[in-house]
Write a protein that holds these residues in place. Structure first.
Motif, PDB file in Angstrom:
ATOM      1  N   VAL A   1       0.840  -1.189   0.000  1.00  0.00           N
ATOM      2  CA  VAL A   1       0.000   0.000   0.000  1.00  0.00           C
ATOM      3  C   VAL A   1       0.876   1.241   0.000  1.00  0.00           C
ATOM      4  N   TYR A   2       0.581   2.153  -0.910  1.00  0.00           N
ATOM      5  CA  TYR A   2       1.250   3.451  -0.929  1.00  0.00           C
ATOM      6  C   TYR A   2       0.197   4.496  -0.557  1.00  0.00           C
ATOM      7  N   ALA A   3       0.292   5.011   0.666  1.00  0.00           N
ATOM      8  CA  ALA A   3      -0.675   5.981   1.193  1.00  0.00           C
ATOM      9  C   ALA A   3       0.075   7.261   1.567  1.00  0.00           C
ATOM     10  N   PRO A   4       0.419   8.067   0.581  1.00  0.00           N
ATOM     11  CA  PRO A   4       1.254   9.244   0.826  1.00  0.00           C
ATOM     12  C   PRO A   4       0.478  10.442   1.353  1.00  0.00           C
ATOM     13  N   THR A   5       1.211  11.408   1.830  1.00  0.00           N
ATOM     14  CA  THR A   5       0.634  12.709   2.170  1.00  0.00           C
ATOM     15  C   THR A   5       0.632  13.574   0.905  1.00  0.00           C
ATOM     16  N   VAL A   6      -0.113  14.663   0.954  1.00  0.00           N
ATOM     17  CA  VAL A   6      -0.121  15.612  -0.175  1.00  0.00           C
ATOM     18  C   VAL A   6       1.285  16.159  -0.392  1.00  0.00           C
ATOM     19  N   GLU A   7       1.992  16.413   0.684  1.00  0.00           N
ATOM     20  CA  GLU A   7       3.355  16.939   0.610  1.00  0.00           C
ATOM     21  C   GLU A   7       4.283  15.954  -0.108  1.00  0.00           C
ATOM     22  N   ASP A   8       4.144  14.675   0.197  1.00  0.00           N
ATOM     23  CA  ASP A   8       5.008  13.670  -0.411  1.00  0.00           C
ATOM     24  C   ASP A   8       4.797  13.620  -1.928  1.00  0.00           C
ATOM     25  N   VAL A   9       3.553  13.752  -2.360  1.00  0.00           N
ATOM     26  CA  VAL A   9       3.245  13.668  -3.794  1.00  0.00           C
ATOM     27  C   VAL A   9       3.582  14.969  -4.512  1.00  0.00           C
ATOM     28  N   TYR A  10       3.183  16.090  -3.917  1.00  0.00           N
ATOM     29  CA  TYR A  10       3.279  17.375  -4.626  1.00  0.00           C
ATOM     30  C   TYR A  10       4.462  18.243  -4.213  1.00  0.00           C
ATOM     31  N   GLU A  11       5.150  17.854  -3.145  1.00  0.00           N
ATOM     32  CA  GLU A  11       6.369  18.550  -2.716  1.00  0.00           C
ATOM     33  C   GLU A  11       6.167  20.063  -2.572  1.00  0.00           C
ATOM     34  N   GLY A  12       5.036  20.420  -1.940  1.00  0.00           N
ATOM     35  CA  GLY A  12       4.786  21.829  -1.658  1.00  0.00           C
ATOM     36  C   GLY A  12       4.135  22.611  -2.765  1.00  0.00           C
ATOM     37  N   LYS A  13       3.924  21.986  -3.938  1.00  0.00           N
ATOM     38  CA  LYS A  13       3.292  22.678  -5.073  1.00  0.00           C
ATOM     39  C   LYS A  13       2.049  21.891  -5.489  1.00  0.00           C
TER      40      LYS A  13
END
Length: 283
Positions: free
Chosen positions: A92-104
């Motif tokens: 399972v890959y359950a990332p945060t928004v930060e992990d996916v979008y790196e602040g953008k």
């Protein structure tokens, strides 16, 4: 079952699998898993050694901030459901928004040869740029051999195939049949938010689609569309947003039927404040 929240972690795990020549499948989801999602995972398990299930409520594909806020998030329950299928072959890959979008947290802009402007694209501004952005990033992170998507979001499926084609992404996109409740209602994570009276009413959508399919054999697309509109105008609880009969390749509304083309009927309906979509092959 391994649950990863950071892309570097899952990349490392997948790299090990690929050195062993294992095949990787990907099932992208926004969580709140149901039998429809599990059917996709089962299909992926049949054709791959390891399957990555991403669970991520992607903010850039929501045109309605309230819908984003209310979207169900049930990670613990989701993982438990996946464990009923396999504890060692599913990651399972359950990332945060930060992990996916790196602040953008913004979408890329895509050209899907006009597919993005039909149906859902007319009613959900920027939706398919958001879909394209997250799917492209998941493909870059996971680098799967195969990726699995349900035909309930048939327009999305066609757009992802176009994404892979235009960006030369080395993945095979596999479309899987719509999974339905015993009532015929297409399974959706949003169904869990339906109040009892709307849950009882919602199967009318599929009932109308199947009746429209029968009519399409002898009547014009316009006549069928008028009939569907009349059916919903008489319904007390369900509000029709659109019903469109379209060419499956271009997704453009049909003007005159041709025996050489494939058609589907697409529908979007509001049940209270819950938006439900469905579609059916016509020929």
């Amino acid at each position: 079952m391994e649950v990863y929240s950071e892309k570097q972690q899952i990349r490392k795990a997948i790299k090990v699998f690929k050195t062993k020549k294992l095949f990787i499948g990907l099932v992208p989801t926004m969580g709140a898993l149901h039998e429809g999602h599990l059917a996709l995972v089962k299909r992926a398990l049949e054709n791959n050694d390891k399957v990555v299930v991403s669970i991520f409520v992607n903010p850039t594909q929501f045109d309605n901030s309230d819908d984003l806020k209310k979207y169900p998030r049930t990670l613990v329950k989701d993982v438990a459901l996946l464990e009923t299928l396999s504890k060692d072959r599913i990651l399972v890959y359950a990332p945060t928004v930060e992990d996916v979008y790196e602040g953008k947290t913004v979408s890329e802009t895509f050209d899907f040869d006009g597919l993005e402007f039909e149906m859902e694209g007319r009613f959900r501004d920027g939706h398919f740029d958001g879909v394209g952005t997250i799917v492209k990033r998941l493909f870059e992170i996971v680098k799967p051999h195969h990726a699995y998507f349900g035909e309930k979001d048939f327009q999305q499926l066609q757009i992802i195939k176009k994404l892979v084609e235009k960006h030369d992404i080395p993945v095979t996109v596999v479309g899987c049949p719509i999974h339905r409740e015993t009532t015929g209602l297409a399974m959706s994570s949003r169904n869990t938010r339906l109040k009892p009276e709307f849950m009882e009413a919602a199967p009318f959508i599929y009932k109308t689609l199947t009746a429209a399919k029968k009519q399409f054999g002898t009547k014009s697309a316009n006549k069928v569309s008028e009939w569907v509109g009349n059916q919903f105008s008489k319904h007390d609880l369900l509000k029709l947003e659109y019903f469109i009969i379209a060419d499956t390749k271009t997704l453009k509304p049909v003007k005159r039927k041709s025996s050489k083309k494939q058609y589907r009927a697409f529908i979007a309906v509001y049940a209270d404040d819950i938006r439900l979509i469905d579609n059916i092959a016509l020929n």
